[in-house]
Design an enzyme around this catalytic site. Structure first.
Site, PDB file in Angstrom:
ATOM      1  N   ILE A 463      92.936  -3.160 -69.755  1.00 38.73           N
ATOM      2  CA  ILE A 463      92.471  -3.941 -70.902  1.00 38.73           C
ATOM      3  C   ILE A 463      91.428  -3.163 -71.698  1.00 38.73           C
ATOM      4  O   ILE A 463      90.668  -3.756 -72.473  1.00 38.73           O
ATOM      5  CB  ILE A 463      91.919  -5.324 -70.468  1.00 38.73           C
ATOM      6  N   ILE A 603      78.945   2.860 -59.440  1.00 36.50           N
ATOM      7  CA  ILE A 603      79.608   3.089 -60.719  1.00 36.50           C
ATOM      8  C   ILE A 603      80.725   4.108 -60.469  1.00 36.50           C
ATOM      9  O   ILE A 603      80.455   5.259 -60.117  1.00 36.50           O
ATOM     10  CB  ILE A 603      78.608   3.611 -61.773  1.00 36.50           C
ATOM     11  N   ASN A 605      83.158   5.347 -62.606  1.00 32.38           N
ATOM     12  CA  ASN A 605      83.284   6.360 -63.648  1.00 32.38           C
ATOM     13  C   ASN A 605      82.180   6.152 -64.691  1.00 32.38           C
ATOM     14  O   ASN A 605      82.289   5.267 -65.547  1.00 32.38           O
ATOM     15  CB  ASN A 605      84.670   6.269 -64.311  1.00 32.38           C
ATOM     16  N   THR A 608      83.322   5.848 -68.631  1.00 31.73           N
ATOM     17  CA  THR A 608      83.887   4.595 -69.145  1.00 31.73           C
ATOM     18  C   THR A 608      82.924   3.428 -68.907  1.00 31.73           C
ATOM     19  O   THR A 608      82.908   2.469 -69.684  1.00 31.73           O
ATOM     20  CB  THR A 608      85.258   4.312 -68.510  1.00 31.73           C
ATOM     21  N   GLN A 612      81.698   0.720 -71.703  1.00 37.68           N
ATOM     22  CA  GLN A 612      81.852  -0.724 -71.523  1.00 37.68           C
ATOM     23  C   GLN A 612      80.534  -1.452 -71.725  1.00 37.68           C
ATOM     24  O   GLN A 612      80.485  -2.499 -72.359  1.00 37.68           O
ATOM     25  CB  GLN A 612      82.353  -1.000 -70.118  1.00 37.68           C
ATOM     26  N   LYS A 675      80.127  -3.636 -58.156  1.00 38.33           N
ATOM     27  CA  LYS A 675      79.798  -4.978 -58.655  1.00 38.33           C
ATOM     28  C   LYS A 675      80.555  -5.377 -59.921  1.00 38.33           C
ATOM     29  O   LYS A 675      80.707  -6.555 -60.200  1.00 38.33           O
ATOM     30  CB  LYS A 675      78.303  -5.070 -58.933  1.00 38.33           C
ATOM     31  N   GLY A 676      80.977  -4.444 -60.721  1.00 31.07           N
ATOM     32  CA  GLY A 676      81.670  -4.837 -61.959  1.00 31.07           C
ATOM     33  C   GLY A 676      80.716  -4.936 -63.130  1.00 31.07           C
ATOM     34  O   GLY A 676      79.600  -5.435 -63.003  1.00 31.07           O
ATOM     35  N   GLU A 679      81.396  -7.507 -68.143  1.00 28.72           N
ATOM     36  CA  GLU A 679      80.783  -8.592 -68.908  1.00 28.72           C
ATOM     37  C   GLU A 679      79.262  -8.583 -68.856  1.00 28.72           C
ATOM     38  O   GLU A 679      78.606  -9.395 -69.499  1.00 28.72           O
ATOM     39  CB  GLU A 679      81.350  -9.926 -68.406  1.00 28.72           C
TER      40      GLU A 679
HETATM   41 MO1  MOS Z   1      87.115 -12.152 -69.020  1.00 25.91          MO
HETATM   42  S1  MOS Z   1      86.432 -13.556 -70.351  1.00 25.91           S
HETATM   43  O1  MOS Z   1      86.575 -12.736 -67.552  1.00 25.91           O
HETATM   44  O2  MOS Z   1      88.781 -12.183 -69.163  1.00 25.91           O
END
Ligand code: MOS
Length: 714
Positions: A463, A603, A605, A608, A612, A675-676, A679
């Site tokens: 995505i 982390i 990469n 990227t 983000q 952790k990601g 967002e």
């Molecule tokens: Mo995202 S809003 O968790 O697709």
């Protein structure tokens, strides 16, 4: 050897910039027909008549689909109720109209032009009822979240009301955030082709296994007979996580006409046929001692939703746990109006809810005459206040220290309006960001070939976050091969399932599954295997339900992380800093520079990851100063359904952006400690901008986007 932590350029970059990357409408179907949607011109009522005569007379028209020849398919297939759609309104099921812009017809023709012309000539009569557009419109219905949704909880502990009454310093304020639409550059498209009872669907998706399972339910066929293809996604941000109504209609048209059908919807239709960020309102009450310790936090939220659905944003999960405080109360209610159903949009819950809390914290800092960074440090905690669970790791203070230093925060003077440069009022603001660290069960197949190349196969979704490159780095590091020699196959539902690419879980979920498959290859090699060695692995995170893999194969991931675990609470954190310049006379607002420091475990990469986080920060600026979907209260219709009138920032609106990644180790969230970050970057940025505008002007604006006229009136 390159692996986790290597700063790598996107492996899919060249394909993307040379046209080699194929998206939904690029489906390689020979001789397709073209579909065009007709959407409702009213927001509430019924279709009373459809006159197809003129439309069918248009040369090239093949067929027209409405509720009269489609009818009930599968109602109630919505995510809320363990379904797969973003709305409970079944596609072309009846004459009922629940919102403006609802799909009422699909016109199919030999060419896009003929279908468009015929769609224009389709005559539909309606019996219109007065719709309720939004908050305060007559006819809305307010329902408590705990009544509307079994999943929703209102976190609370202690006696927030009593503690607030007795607190020496108090903030009691109301905040609001606007309706927003994702507007991915790739429009919402679907292409369907049948062959021998099997259906192939090209549609950009964040959840292919979910989409194929949900579509199979709608069509009454086996999921095994549906092949979803989505090698690249031209922007999603949550809008492609659930099925829209269009997919089943296109599939049925292609079946009846025995030809492939391609549908590309128009930009304005994207505002009403898919999901969006709900409009919200907040009531915050903070009580503190004179040295800044919070003694009471109360957060009440209201969210607009559609008439039939109970979609909830529910951001108090995070806002009630951000700071240490013995007395916490929260309550969320939804407000039903005649709108399409809202849904996920980048950090769905945290973007509006942390905005309200972090603006209130800035107000508290001024009430205390305390530095806003100091106030966050005074209330930092390693245990969340509701159940007293420890954070698996929490590096908020190191984030504030690093970002404040880089930004030069020590040179700030507290007094609003005190930092001028010529005609410009300079303001510096800050806020915290937090986002749950999610992981789901995931599967992957990896093959190591004798020539030193490898292949990774998993049905995850690119995505834009760089997951092709992440998969290659994980396998390369584990197997000791060059990342350029790792072929990554994803975006295809014939591959082993991965979870929905939402909730910032993909890198954690997919990396751990790929890593596990690589471990099995290494074990097989150690046992003497030679030739091509293949391994399929299922990674089931600790704490996942026993049926997690079975559910994954039905496209329903079980997230662990955030507040879902029994022994710890799992979030990533960051500190956002912003400089704004507001013109003394015109009140033009410019963001001249921003600094964000983030700690999110491993982390994979850094290249990227930086992109983000930066993209998130830009979106936060956009939310604070630009983006709002306007709705006409008379007819409940969006009035700026295009990229001319729906404001987004351009390059000239964005000043310097500095991204700092704070090293952090967390062995609890998952074996690789990921952790990601998808967002994390946009949360808090909206509040930091609003707080900076206050610092520049002395005017507190509690509603975003902030408009020049609000500053002029003040
Ligand atoms: Mo995202 S809003 O968790 O697709």
């Amino acid at each position: 050897m390159a692996g986790i932590g290597t700063a790598a350029l996107r492996l899919d970059g060249p394909a993307k910039v040379t046209g080699g990357a194929h998206y939904g409408s690029d489906a390689p179907f020979g001789k397709p027909l073209y579909g065009v949607l007709v959407t409702s011109g009213i927001a509430r009522g019924r279709i009373t008549a459809i006159d197809e005569q003129d439309a069918r007379a248009e040369p090239g028209v093949v067929d027209i689909f409405t509720y009269r020849n489609i009818g009930k398919i599968v109602p109630g297939n919505i995510m809320d109720g363990d379904g797969y759609m973003g709305t409970s309104i079944a596609p072309l099921a009846s004459a009922a109209i629940k919102h403006d812009g609802q799909i009422v017809a699909l016109v199919v023709a030999d060419t896009f032009e003929a279908a468009s012309a015929a769609a224009y000539r389709l005559k539909i009569d309606y019996a219109e009822e007065v719709p309720a557009a939004t908050f305060d419109s007559p006819g809305t219905e307010t329902v408590a979240g705990v009544v509307a949704s079994k999943k929703h909880k209102d976190p609370a502990v202690g006696d927030a009301e009593g503690a607030f009454a007795g607190a020496p310093v108090k903030i009691d304020a109301h905040y609001a955030t606007a309706t927003q639409h994702h507007n991915p550059i790739e429009l919402f498209t679907t292409a369907c082709s049948w062959s021998g009872g099997k259906l192939t669907v090209w549609e950009s998706s964040q959840n292919m296994w979910g989409a194929k399972t949900g579509l199979a339910l709608q069509l009454g066929i086996s999921p095994d007979d549906i092949h979803f293809v989505s090698p690249f996604v031209g922007g999603a941000f949550g809008s492609r996580g659930s099925l829209t109504q269009r997919t089943a209609i296109v599939a049925l048209a292609a079946k009846k006409l025995a030809r492939p059908v391609k549908l590309a919807t128009a930009r304005d239709q994207g505002f009403t046929i898919a999901t969006y960020r709900a409009e919200t309102r907040h009531h915050l009450k903070l009580g503190a001692t004179r040295d800044g310790k919070l003694v009471s936090v109360s957060h009440e939220g209201f969210e607009v939703t559609s008439r039939p659905d109970n979609y909830m944003v529910s951001g108090t999960d995070a806002s009630t746990r951000l700071y240490g405080c013995p007395n916490v109360a929260s309550k969320v209610s939804i407000v039903h109006a005649d709108r399409n159903t809202p849904g996920f949009m980048r950090s769905p819950a945290e973007t509006p809810y942390i905005f309200a809390l972090e603006c209130a914290m800035d107000e508290l800092a001024y009430a205390l005459n305390m530095d806003p960074v100091e106030l966050r440090k005074v209330n930092d905690t390693q245990n969340e206040p509701i159940k007293g669970l420890p954070y698996s790791s929490r590096s908020l203070v190191p984030c504030f220290d690093a970002a404040a230093k880089a930004f030069g925060w020590s040179k700030r003077s507290m007094q609003p309006g005190s930092m001028r440069e010529g005609e410009w009022l300079v303001g510096w603001g800050t806020a915290t960001t937090m986002y749950p660290s999610n992981i789901s069960a995931s599967t992957a197949r990896v093959t190591l070939f004798p020539n030193g190349t490898a292949k990774v196969q998993t049905a995850t979704h690119e995505i834009g976050q760089g997951i092709y490159t992440v998969c290659a780095l994980i396998a390369a590091g584990k197997l000791g091969v060059d990342p350029a020699n790792v072929i990554v196959e994803l975006g295809d539902s014939n591959l082993p399932p991965a979870p929905v690419s939402g909730g910032s879980n993909s890198t954690a979920s997919v990396s751990n599954a790929v890593s596990k498959a690589c471990d099995e290859i290494l074990a097989k090699r150690a046992q003497g295997a030679n030739g091509a060695i293949e391994a399929y692995a299922e990674n089931i995170p600790k704490g996942d339900p026993p049926d997690a893999i079975r559910k994954l194969y039905k496209g329903q991931p079980s997230f662990t992380g955030g507040t879902e675990s029994k022994d710890s609470i799992r979030f990533a954190f960051g500190a956002q800093f912003v400089e704004v310049r507001v013109h003394r006379l015109t009140r033009e607002i410019r963001v001249s520079r921003t600094t964000g420091a983030f700690a999110a475990g491993t982390i994979v990469n850094p290249t990227t990851a930086r992109s983000q986080l930066m993209g998130g920060m830009i979106w936060g600026i956009s939310a604070a100063l630009h983006e709002a979907t306007e709705i006409d209260p008379r007819n409940a219709r969006y009035t700026n359904k295009d990229l001319a009138d729906y404001l987004i920032p351009v390059n000239a609106d964005i000043g310097d952006i500095e991204v700092i990644m704070i090293p952090e180790e967390d062995s609890i969230v998952n074996p690789l400690g990921i952790k990601g970050i998808g967002e994390l970057g946009n949360v808090g940025m909206n509040a930091a901008v609003a707080n900076a505008v206050f610092h520049a002007t002395g005017v507190r604006i509690r509603q975003i986007p902030i408009r020049l006229e609000s500053l002029l009136v003040a």
